[in-house]
Design a protein around this motif. Sequence first.
Motif, short mmCIF file in Angstrom:
data_model
loop_
_atom_site.label_atom_id
_atom_site.label_comp_id
_atom_site.label_asym_id
_atom_site.label_seq_id
_atom_site.Cartn_x
_atom_site.Cartn_y
_atom_site.Cartn_z
N ASP A 1 0.83 -1.21 0.00
CA ASP A 1 0.00 0.00 0.00
C ASP A 1 0.86 1.26 0.00
O ASP A 1 0.53 2.24 -0.68
CB ASP A 1 -0.92 0.00 1.22
CG ASP A 1 -1.91 -1.15 1.21
OD1 ASP A 1 -2.15 -1.71 0.12
OD2 ASP A 1 -2.42 -1.51 2.29
N ARG B 1 4.00 1.61 -1.17
CA ARG B 1 4.64 1.77 -2.48
C ARG B 1 3.62 2.30 -3.51
O ARG B 1 3.94 3.18 -4.31
CB ARG B 1 5.22 0.45 -2.96
CG ARG B 1 6.48 0.00 -2.24
CD ARG B 1 7.05 -1.24 -2.92
NE ARG B 1 8.13 -1.83 -2.16
CZ ARG B 1 9.39 -1.41 -2.19
NH1 ARG B 1 9.72 -0.38 -2.96
NH2 ARG B 1 10.32 -2.01 -1.47
N LYS B 2 2.42 1.75 -3.47
CA LYS B 2 1.39 2.19 -4.41
C LYS B 2 1.06 3.66 -4.21
O LYS B 2 0.98 4.42 -5.19
CB LYS B 2 0.14 1.32 -4.22
CG LYS B 2 -0.96 1.60 -5.22
CD LYS B 2 -2.13 0.66 -4.99
CE LYS B 2 -3.26 0.96 -5.97
NZ LYS B 2 -4.42 0.05 -5.77
N HIS B 3 0.90 4.07 -2.96
CA HIS B 3 0.61 5.47 -2.68
C HIS B 3 1.79 6.36 -3.05
O HIS B 3 1.60 7.48 -3.58
CB HIS B 3 0.28 5.62 -1.19
CG HIS B 3 -0.02 7.03 -0.79
ND1 HIS B 3 0.92 7.86 -0.23
CD2 HIS B 3 -1.16 7.75 -0.85
CE1 HIS B 3 0.38 9.04 0.02
NE2 HIS B 3 -0.88 9.00 -0.34
N PHE C 1 4.22 5.82 -5.38
CA PHE C 1 4.39 5.94 -6.83
C PHE C 1 3.30 6.81 -7.45
O PHE C 1 3.55 7.57 -8.39
CB PHE C 1 4.38 4.55 -7.48
CG PHE C 1 5.71 3.86 -7.41
CD1 PHE C 1 6.75 4.25 -8.23
CD2 PHE C 1 5.94 2.83 -6.53
CE1 PHE C 1 7.98 3.62 -8.18
CE2 PHE C 1 7.17 2.19 -6.44
CZ PHE C 1 8.20 2.59 -7.28
N ASN C 2 2.08 6.70 -6.92
CA ASN C 2 1.01 7.58 -7.41
C ASN C 2 1.30 9.04 -7.06
O ASN C 2 1.00 9.95 -7.85
CB ASN C 2 -0.33 7.17 -6.81
CG ASN C 2 -0.83 5.85 -7.37
OD1 ASN C 2 -0.48 5.46 -8.48
ND2 ASN C 2 -1.64 5.14 -6.59
N HIS C 3 1.89 9.26 -5.89
CA HIS C 3 2.22 10.63 -5.48
C HIS C 3 3.32 11.22 -6.35
O HIS C 3 3.27 12.42 -6.70
CB HIS C 3 2.64 10.62 -4.00
CG HIS C 3 3.04 11.97 -3.49
ND1 HIS C 3 2.15 13.00 -3.28
CD2 HIS C 3 4.27 12.45 -3.15
CE1 HIS C 3 2.80 14.06 -2.84
NE2 HIS C 3 4.08 13.76 -2.74
N GLN D 1 3.93 10.74 -9.42
CA GLN D 1 3.45 11.09 -10.75
C GLN D 1 2.94 12.52 -10.84
O GLN D 1 2.93 13.12 -11.92
CB GLN D 1 2.32 10.12 -11.17
CG GLN D 1 2.70 8.66 -11.14
CD GLN D 1 3.85 8.34 -12.07
OE1 GLN D 1 3.92 8.86 -13.19
NE2 GLN D 1 4.76 7.49 -11.62
N TYR D 2 2.50 13.08 -9.71
CA TYR D 2 1.90 14.41 -9.72
C TYR D 2 2.82 15.48 -9.13
O TYR D 2 2.36 16.59 -8.88
CB TYR D 2 0.59 14.38 -8.94
CG TYR D 2 -0.46 13.49 -9.57
CD1 TYR D 2 -1.24 13.95 -10.63
CD2 TYR D 2 -0.65 12.19 -9.12
CE1 TYR D 2 -2.20 13.13 -11.22
CE2 TYR D 2 -1.60 11.37 -9.71
CZ TYR D 2 -2.37 11.84 -10.75
OH TYR D 2 -3.31 11.03 -11.34
#
Length: 230
Positions: free
Chosen positions: A116, A118-120, A122-124, A126-127
């Motif tokens: 969870d 790592r997913k959060h 990597f999504n962060h 990107q922006y």
Amino acid sequence: MEETSRAQKRFYYKQDRVIEKPFNWKQMLRLLAYMKPYSKTLLPKAIAALFVTTGIRLLAPIIIGVYAFDHAIAKKDGRLLAILVMMIAAMYLLNLFANKYRIWWTNQLGQFVIHDLRKHLFNHVQYLSHRFFDSRSAGSILVRIINDVNSLQDLFTNGIINMLMDVFMLLGIVVILLVLSPQLAIPVMIVLPIMFFISTKLRRKIRRAWQDVRIKRAKVNSHLNESIQG
């Protein structure tokens, strides 16, 4: 060696420096919030197994020392000794299974939390703005995304549960000492503040050294990234 030193001096960013800050409880609570989705599944199981293993480790020496030696063996009561032997064997068997499932559940919990996180993360990433990437080396970003998260994996799989186990063990030992022998408990407890003082000093030095390692690793990764890409 000299070339590596020049490369490390070259890839210097003001963000990559040893930060002298006290322990931040808000960040720790923010990190522990990743365990909330598993607060009704894996976390209670791991804590229950922790209580079982800790309780057995505290009770077994009492049964052996107080009841087996002082009562069964001293009074030559073979029946009581046989009962105590079977009881201790059952306790250690239960401890074996509880410890097995504790390790299993804590590792599952750690892997899910890191997934969870790592997913959060990597999504962060990107922006984030271009200024963020311009002001930081590629190596420092990679170290934060990969290596720092790997360090957190050990925290969630072993660190938190083992810390709770050590705290319960210490409190249990202090209570047992106060009940069985208050005269012995007081000299033993004098050592605790000294241990706490030494561990605090070591923790600060270890934290500073680990940050220095992170900075050097980030510079090496930056040098390799630029050298390979050209």
